[in-house]
Design an enzyme around this catalytic site. Sequence first.
Site, PDB file in Angstrom:
ATOM      1  N   HIS A 107       0.816  -1.209   0.000  1.00 26.54           N
ATOM      2  CA  HIS A 107       0.000   0.000   0.000  1.00 26.54           C
ATOM      3  C   HIS A 107       0.854   1.264   0.000  1.00 26.54           C
ATOM      4  O   HIS A 107       0.411   2.309  -0.492  1.00 26.54           O
ATOM      5  CB  HIS A 107      -0.947  -0.013   1.195  1.00 26.54           C
ATOM      6  CG  HIS A 107      -2.150  -0.875   0.990  1.00 26.54           C
ATOM      7  ND1 HIS A 107      -3.396  -0.547   1.457  1.00 26.54           N
ATOM      8  CD2 HIS A 107      -2.296  -2.063   0.342  1.00 26.54           C
ATOM      9  CE1 HIS A 107      -4.262  -1.486   1.115  1.00 26.54           C
ATOM     10  NE2 HIS A 107      -3.612  -2.422   0.441  1.00 26.54           N
ATOM     11  N   HIS A 286      -2.501 -12.250  -2.721  1.00 28.48           N
ATOM     12  CA  HIS A 286      -3.587 -12.929  -2.038  1.00 28.48           C
ATOM     13  C   HIS A 286      -3.257 -14.380  -1.715  1.00 28.48           C
ATOM     14  O   HIS A 286      -4.116 -15.106  -1.201  1.00 28.48           O
ATOM     15  CB  HIS A 286      -4.865 -12.835  -2.866  1.00 28.48           C
ATOM     16  CG  HIS A 286      -5.429 -11.452  -2.909  1.00 28.48           C
ATOM     17  ND1 HIS A 286      -6.582 -11.129  -3.600  1.00 28.48           N
ATOM     18  CD2 HIS A 286      -5.001 -10.296  -2.342  1.00 28.48           C
ATOM     19  CE1 HIS A 286      -6.822  -9.834  -3.459  1.00 28.48           C
ATOM     20  NE2 HIS A 286      -5.871  -9.317  -2.707  1.00 28.48           N
TER      21      HIS A 286
END
Length: 768
Positions: A107, A286
């Site tokens: 992020h 993920h």
Amino acid sequence: MQNDGTDTCPHHMDGELPAGGDHLGGSFGDAPTLESWYPQRLRVELLHRNGIDADPLGADFDYAAAFATIDLDELKREITTLLTTSVDWWPADYGNYGPQMVRMAWHAAGTYRIADGRGGAGTAMQRFAPIGSWWDNGNTDKSRRLLQPIKRKYGNALSWADLMVLTGNCSLELMGLPTYGFGGGRLDAWEPDDGTWWGPEVWDPHQAHQGDDMVSRDERWTGQNGDADYDLQSPLAASHQALIYVNPEGPYANGDPMGSARDIRITFTRMAMNDEETVALIAGGHAFGKSHGQVPAADIGPSPELAPIESMGLGWHNPVGTGNGQYTSTNGIEGSWTPNPTQWDNTYLENLFTYDFEQTTSPAGALQWTPTDPDAPKTPDAHVPGQMNPLMMMTSDIALKVDPAYREVCERFLADFDLFTLAFSKAWYKLTHRDMGPKHRYLGPEVTIADDLLWQDPLPEAEGAPLDASDVAALQLATLATGQSVSDLVFTAFSAASTYRDSDKRGGANGGRLALAPQKDWAVNRRTVPVVAALRQVQADFTRTSGKQVSLADLIVLGGCAAVEQAARAAGTETTVPFTPGRVDTTQELTDVEMFEWLRPVADGFRNFLSPRFAEFAPGVAPESVFLDKANLLTLTAPEWTVLTAGLRSLGANWDGSDTGVLTDRVGVLSTDWFVHLTDTDLDWTPDDESETTFTGRTKATGEARFTATRHDLLFGSNAQLRSIVDAYAGADGQERFIRDFVRVWDKVMMLDRFDVKGHRRYGPMAA
């Protein structure tokens, strides 16, 4: 007014003043700002943010030297130990902080956008508002706080920016992924970035699940999702305000996987990733960890920037249960993608393509997907021993399955795990290093692990003996002898150097890319074509007569420097313009045309250029705002911006060779005429048409047209801060100061991309 003793005269106070600011009567935070009073005011002060006065390390701090004292292997061992040492105040999922640290680093880096190079992990801006308080960055404050002991130990030899990215790498390695390498060298910022435009709309997490209610508030998209004209306003990259990429629940939380795929493709492309890199990052990321959605957003406390003072910089307080562990809530979606969330494997893609999924909701009310097959694998609970939970997929995961191009990449990765591993490793390396600029800025022993990659804008090594002073003198005379005008030589050098942007350290004169596609074909550069041809002949002649090599990149800059000296001489001042040789010429094969196309200007006030399609590219944006942004990307102060513009106008450096804004009758002479005529009280300026982009200055007494100008010019007379700078040079004593300061800022711009000689200091002599 009668004074009965209870009122106090506002102009006089008897006795002592109240403590602190109480005597000002009211809260500082409630006072109107300049922006609220004058929303159209150009914020020139943005040029002076994050300067030396905000930096506790000072101008002489050499980060490269400090970083070199670190034993990187030992540092990585310490980080790895921390990753598996859970603490009570924020317990680790599955006893491993690795997944949440990967998210923190991702992020931090994922704010990067190719349109203007802003964002990215390079300055650790995740520590500050607004990024640090975006809803999509929920609980990254906890990750950074966990790293505080390591930061304390290594002090300023290890920037927060480098620590965050390195921790992401260590996390991936701990969980079994062989990373592609790590380069240090990121310099921390020391104050928030309130100059980057992150979008027009407001993202309210408490309304994140109200679907169409948010559509009317979203102004960054054109067209409708699925239509041919569906696109994202430049330079934005994320699909919504306060998101890193896209809403994981689908556009406007509508659960539409195909619509999500379209958003993913646009946003990841804007972040300089192709389809294969996009799938690798999503599927690779993920493979680890879980999403947290136990508590509705409306029940979570304010972000760090809005939290009470006793929170000490931590936000998103969760009042339910322990507020962490099994009660954690971040983006609202709950669950894990794989049965082993702390191990690198291919089960994410295997699960995605083996099972059908149906829409369900999390405990927080967020939309997510669950396998329809009751025999599908389960995933262990992150905190409750023995508890097994259903697998989870997000709408943005299902998108990879329904989009044909993404599905094709997924199937290749399913068939070849080694290919997937390499693709994710390289995509992660690109994600976390994309904003660092040339590879020679990277620090540390792991840099050599990675090859030269096209997105790094590679430059070949210099060949032959370096130029000496006599070579430079001879070449300077040769460039002037080509017959190219002072204006054309200056224009060409500036056109090459001014592509630089400090946001991601791309562009600049080094490499000679002005002579390569796409830059050679830009309309704004058409004046450079004959100059480049003439300098190529100088290059060939020099090699033939001296046996030495000189790069076209060096000749372009040297020609501009020689022209500036001649222009100063024409104004009656002898001066020496610094020139530092050592630039090299790259090749077309080493130039990523698609990515360099993003550097094409739609407006360039320095060369008085405004694209005919400017209103289409930047609806509602004033050209002078883009001009300010360009000055910011060139790291100019307000005086430097003013002086550079005045000098370029005096030297006739308009993109089309016109006299618009050239407020002098002595073109090619480095005089102060531009300052004087810009502020001439005997001139009246009137717009030429309703667009108010060009203006004519007429003598008040006769109405005779004297000069023409653009908004890029009149800006310096209309803006109070810039006009005060113009006054400093327009006076009778301004000439010598102007030439001195123009030479200084000219050299600064020519050297912006020379990290091979500038090193890793944020503030060098040129910034003095």
